[in-house]
Design a protein around this motif. Structure first.
Motif, PDB file in Angstrom:
ATOM      1  N   LYS A   2      67.673  18.496  60.917  1.00  0.00           N
ATOM      2  CA  LYS A   2      69.204  18.479  60.689  1.00  0.00           C
ATOM      3  C   LYS A   2      68.762  19.706  59.202  1.00  0.00           C
ATOM      4  CE  LYS A   2      70.162  14.344  62.156  1.00  0.00           C
ATOM      5  NZ  LYS A   2      69.525  12.102  62.308  1.00  0.00           N
ATOM      6  N   GLU A   3      68.243  19.484  58.698  1.00  0.00           N
ATOM      7  CA  GLU A   3      68.765  20.779  56.534  1.00  0.00           C
ATOM      8  C   GLU A   3      68.347  22.073  57.876  1.00  0.00           C
ATOM      9  OE1 GLU A   3      65.509  19.685  54.136  1.00  0.00           O
ATOM     10  OE2 GLU A   3      66.183  17.119  54.165  1.00  0.00           O
ATOM     11  N   ALA A   4      67.821  21.960  58.427  1.00  0.00           N
ATOM     12  CA  ALA A   4      67.399  23.894  58.607  1.00  0.00           C
ATOM     13  C   ALA A   4      68.667  23.484  59.402  1.00  0.00           C
ATOM     14  CB  ALA A   4      66.350  23.732  59.994  1.00  0.00           C
ATOM     15  N   GLU A   5      69.994  23.328  60.723  1.00  0.00           N
ATOM     16  CA  GLU A   5      70.930  23.188  60.586  1.00  0.00           C
ATOM     17  C   GLU A   5      71.764  23.360  60.408  1.00  0.00           C
ATOM     18  OE1 GLU A   5      73.067  24.294  63.914  1.00  0.00           O
ATOM     19  OE2 GLU A   5      71.056  24.089  64.662  1.00  0.00           O
ATOM     20  N   GLU A  53      60.275  11.919  62.846  1.00  0.00           N
ATOM     21  CA  GLU A  53      61.583  11.475  61.908  1.00  0.00           C
ATOM     22  C   GLU A  53      61.497  12.536  60.925  1.00  0.00           C
ATOM     23  OE1 GLU A  53      61.275   7.598  60.064  1.00  0.00           O
ATOM     24  OE2 GLU A  53      61.807   6.048  61.776  1.00  0.00           O
ATOM     25  N   LEU A  54      60.505  12.590  60.935  1.00  0.00           N
ATOM     26  CA  LEU A  54      60.485  14.319  59.845  1.00  0.00           C
ATOM     27  C   LEU A  54      61.222  15.019  60.131  1.00  0.00           C
ATOM     28  CD1 LEU A  54      59.499  15.261  56.693  1.00  0.00           C
ATOM     29  CD2 LEU A  54      57.368  15.554  57.561  1.00  0.00           C
ATOM     30  N   VAL A  55      60.703  15.401  61.433  1.00  0.00           N
ATOM     31  CA  VAL A  55      61.164  16.447  61.891  1.00  0.00           C
ATOM     32  C   VAL A  55      62.306  16.726  62.246  1.00  0.00           C
ATOM     33  CG1 VAL A  55      60.575  18.016  64.040  1.00  0.00           C
ATOM     34  CG2 VAL A  55      58.431  17.352  62.444  1.00  0.00           C
TER      35      VAL A  55
END
Length: 132
Positions: free
Chosen positions: A63-66, A56-58
């Protein structure tokens, strides 16, 4: 040593003197194995929870990186657009400067011509006045 006739038949007494079909050693090892299996299953459950949290963290980080990647792409495109707009505006201003320089040169020529006509007319007026 004489063997226990019950043991030969596959019957055993446990520590509580209850009649058992299973050898006490086998029964004890079976219980130990059962406990080890239970501990193993518990550890696997904990491991799955930890791995689930990590996944979930990854996923959240991905998603944040995207999202940041899309923001960076948008900013880069905006910067390119602004640069192109500035370049177009600079070309327009240079064209306007060239046009204004040409207009200034025309006005200068027209001024020189009008100044010449004025001086000629003033000279004509002066000669006309002197003749009278």
């Amino acid at each position: 040593m004489a063997k226990d006739p019950l043991a030969e038949a596959g019957f055993y007494f446990d520590e509580l003197n209850k009649l058992r079909v299973l050898d006490p050693d086998v029964s004890q090892k079976t219980s130990e194995l059962k406990e080890e299996c239970k501990e193993f299953v518990d550890k696997i459950g904990q491991f799955q929870k930890i791995v689930g949290g990590l996944i979930e963290l990854v996923d959240e980080l991905a998603k944040e990186a995207e999202t940041e990647k899309m923001k960076a792409i948008g900013a880069r495109n905006l910067l390119k657009s602004v640069a192109k707009q500035r370049e177009a505006q600079q070309q327009q201003l240079q064209a306007l400067i060239a046009e204004k320089k040409m207009q200034l040169e025309r006005y200068r020529i027209e001024y020189d011509a009008l100044s010449k006509v004025e001086s000629e007319q003033n000279e004509f007026i002066d000669q006309f006045i002197l003749q009278k």
